[in-house]
Design a protein around this motif. Structure first.
Motif, PDB file in Angstrom:
ATOM      1  N   TYR A 237       0.810  -1.228   0.000  1.00  0.00           N
ATOM      2  CA  TYR A 237       0.000   0.000   0.000  1.00  0.00           C
ATOM      3  C   TYR A 237       0.839   1.271   0.000  1.00  0.00           C
ATOM      4  N   GLN A 238       1.850   1.345   0.865  1.00  0.00           N
ATOM      5  CA  GLN A 238       2.607   2.591   0.991  1.00  0.00           C
ATOM      6  C   GLN A 238       3.328   2.938  -0.302  1.00  0.00           C
TER       7      GLN A 238
ATOM      8  N   LYS B  29       0.771   4.212  -2.711  1.00  0.00           N
ATOM      9  CA  LYS B  29       0.342   5.558  -2.327  1.00  0.00           C
ATOM     10  C   LYS B  29       1.386   6.590  -2.731  1.00  0.00           C
TER      11      LYS B  29
ATOM     12  N   LEU C 215      -2.798   4.327  -6.206  1.00  0.00           N
ATOM     13  CA  LEU C 215      -3.812   3.716  -5.336  1.00  0.00           C
ATOM     14  C   LEU C 215      -5.002   3.163  -6.117  1.00  0.00           C
TER      15      LEU C 215
ATOM     16  N   VAL D  28      -4.625   1.426   6.734  1.00  0.00           N
ATOM     17  CA  VAL D  28      -5.555   2.450   6.256  1.00  0.00           C
ATOM     18  C   VAL D  28      -6.618   2.751   7.308  1.00  0.00           C
TER      19      VAL D  28
ATOM     20  N   SER E 142     -15.913   8.112   9.271  1.00  0.00           N
ATOM     21  CA  SER E 142     -14.949   9.215   9.201  1.00  0.00           C
ATOM     22  C   SER E 142     -15.379  10.271  10.204  1.00  0.00           C
TER      23      SER E 142
ATOM     24  N   TYR F 174     -11.747   5.865   9.379  1.00  0.00           N
ATOM     25  CA  TYR F 174     -11.099   5.989   8.067  1.00  0.00           C
ATOM     26  C   TYR F 174     -10.833   7.457   7.786  1.00  0.00           C
ATOM     27  N   HIS F 175      -9.618   7.745   7.317  1.00  0.00           N
ATOM     28  CA  HIS F 175      -9.228   9.146   7.071  1.00  0.00           C
ATOM     29  C   HIS F 175      -9.000   9.442   5.592  1.00  0.00           C
TER      30      HIS F 175
ATOM     31  N   GLU G  27      -7.612   7.512   3.040  1.00  0.00           N
ATOM     32  CA  GLU G  27      -6.288   7.148   2.538  1.00  0.00           C
ATOM     33  C   GLU G  27      -6.317   6.288   1.273  1.00  0.00           C
TER      34      GLU G  27
END
Length: 535
Positions: free
Chosen positions: A286-287, A290, A295, A308, A346, A370-371, A373
């Motif tokens: 994932y990183q 991103k 993504l 996430v 959120s 969840y923010h 991401e």
């Protein structure tokens, strides 16, 4: 009509060019380049401390003409080298500027001269070499460099160089050279080696080389301690800035092109991986996805990357740097069913200003937080519920009292419990107090089962004018708030007064005496009488 043409003062030009080389070590890279272009299989540097002399030896084709070597702006290389690498014909000046005396021995002759004589256009002699041993040797006497300086620079220059570099008998590492790995990829900009794809570590930094020499590096401070993608630019398409050739021409544009090509190659790698990898293994990257704006590759993967989503691990506060983290990334990947069962929300509220109703609601419900991401087109977006516009109802409110601490003052409403409603969902809370925020009455709601001062971590950050944390004030307010809550929950006035009065009065004239106290309707305390105790 009078006409004129531009002219050059050779002596002044050569003298001025001395100042155009910004690095005294430029000479090392120039001599390495000359050896490589001469098709040498290696370049050897030796340094004599006693006489401060650097000797450079290679086994290339040799110098065709020492006359051309000393001709400024004429490279002397063949047409192929000129077309592919754009040699400028001024690099050897760096050798002349770097020392007081120079010796050149190659197939076209032997030159021994003071560099001042050459640079002031005085005639110098070239002796023939009858039995040339196919070694070109350049000796720089009284060079303006020290051993450690030379070693450090050669280590840096050798890293991506296509042929071995030897310094004082030691072969230097060429860990970024094209022949160091079979995994270099041919691209439209040159050869690329992608790093960090298999070990799940994100890699965004790059090392860029031109003609085998380093020309651009991100995050130089970290050196080789972090992984880097390696790029060897095509010398027929890209050029270095004169005279040091340690910067790219149109550097910003070239680096943007380079990063776009890298992103394309990285995307191609992950598209292939996605077709065969287990979804949990795939989202572990994932990183990297991103960081390279890829993504969208996760949009149809049925698993959410672990980091996430966040879960509540502690009571929400208004300043995590002061009171500790209350949200931590999830450590396991989640599926649609996991999120549908546990719920994902959120939260966009500032605890100190807006209060903590949404945070308390989510914590008590056990929701993931969840923010944002993931990509806007990801399937998680259909499951995320934004918590907003909460309302609160107090159950059996008993009293409302102003708490006056050393640092924080806040109105406290005592009750059995309270109910938070968001949309069509409600939850009743008995065991955790909640702050409603400065913009919502600046009140604390204190339910019956919370006997702690934890809510003070929501009401104030306890930071002073210079953002320093007021530890003593915080600890004092905690102790006072605990007593305040116990006193205001009892129906026994004696219990209440015992909680609110200090346990010790450090004033000797009071010792051994009894007092009659009166508390009026506003909570103000007066001493009505004193009874002196008989010794």
């Amino acid at each position: 009509m009078q006409q004129t043409v531009m002219s050059i003062n050779p002596a002044n030009l050569v003298n001025a060019l001395r100042l155009s080389f910004t690095n005294s070590t430029t000479v090392l890279g120039e001599l390495m380049q000359n050896s490589r272009r001469a098709q040498a299989t290696s370049v050897e540097f030796t340094f004599d401390h006693q006489i401060n002399t650097l000797t450079v030896t290679d086994d290339g084709c040799g110098i065709e003409s020492i006359n051309k070597l000393l001709t400024v702006a004429e490279s002397g290389w063949n047409a192929d080298v000129i077309a592919q690498e754009h040699p400028f014909g001024i690099g050897f000046l760096s050798a002349l500027y770097s020392c007081r005396h120079i010796t050149v021995v190659s197939k076209s002759g032997k030159l021994m001269s003071g560099t001042d004589e050459i640079l002031t256009f005085q005639p110098v002699s070239i002796a023939p070499v009858d039995d040339w041993d196919r070694k070109t040797v350049i000796t720089l006497q009284d060079i303006g460099l020290e051993f450690d300086q030379i070693k450090r620079k050669l280590i840096e220059l050798a890293r991506g160089f296509p042929i071995p570099i030897v310094f004082d008998g030691q072969i230097l590492s060429r860990c970024c050279a094209i022949d160091s790995s079979s995994e270099f990829i041919d691209t439209e900009i040159g050869s690329v080696l992608l790093m960090g794809l298999d070990n799940k570590r994100s890699c965004v930094d790059i090392d860029v080389y031109l003609q085998g020499l380093p020309i651009y590096r991100t995050n130089k401070t970290y050196g080789d301690a972090i992984p880097r993608h390696v790029i060897h630019l095509d010398p027929s398409k890209f050029m270095a800035r004169l005279p040091d050739r340690d910067k790219l021409v149109d550097e910003e544009d070239v680096i943007n092109i380079t990063k776009n090509v890298l992103a394309k190659q990285i995307e191609g790698y992950y598209l292939k991986l996605k077709a065969t990898a287990d979804p949990i293994d795939f989202v572990a990257s994932y990183q990297m996805l991103k960081d390279w704006k890829l993504l969208h590759l996760l949009n149809d993967v049925p698993v959410i990357p672990a980091f996430v989503l966040q879960t509540f691990v502690d009571y929400p506060n208004c300043d995590e740097s002061a009171f500790g983290h209350y949200l931590f990334p999830s450590t396991v990947a989640s599926t649609w069913d996991d999120l549908n069962t546990q719920g994902v929300v959120s939260i966009d509220e500032c605890v100190e200003n807006d209060g903590a109703l949404c945070h308390m609601f989510a914590m008590q419900k056990g929701h993931y937080v969840y923010h944002g991401e993931l990509h806007p087109g990801h399937w998680i977006q259909s499951l995320v519920k934004k918590l907003e516009n909460p309302t609160i109802e107090l159950i059996n409110e008993t009293r409302s009292v102003l708490f006056k601490g050393d640092w924080d003052w806040v109105q406290v409403r005592f009750c059995d419990s309270y109910v938070i409603t968001i949309g069509n969902e409600t939850i009743e809370i008995r065991g955790h107090a909640v702050y409603l925020g400065e913009e919502n009455g600046d009140e604390v709601v204190m339910p019956s089962l919370d006997n702690t001062p934890s809510v003070l971590t929501q009401t104030s950050s306890y930071r002073g004018e210079h953002e320093d944390f007021q530890q003593s004030a915080y600890e004092s307010d905690q102790a006072e708030f605990h007593s305040f809550c116990v006193a205001n929950r009892t129906d026994d006035p004696l219990v209440g007064i015992r909680q609110l009065l200090p346990t010790q009065l450090l004033c000797p004239i009071l010792y051994g005496n009894s007092f009659h106290l009166h508390v009026n309707a506003d909570g103000n305390l007066t001493v009505n009488s004193l009874e002196k105790m008989v010794a």
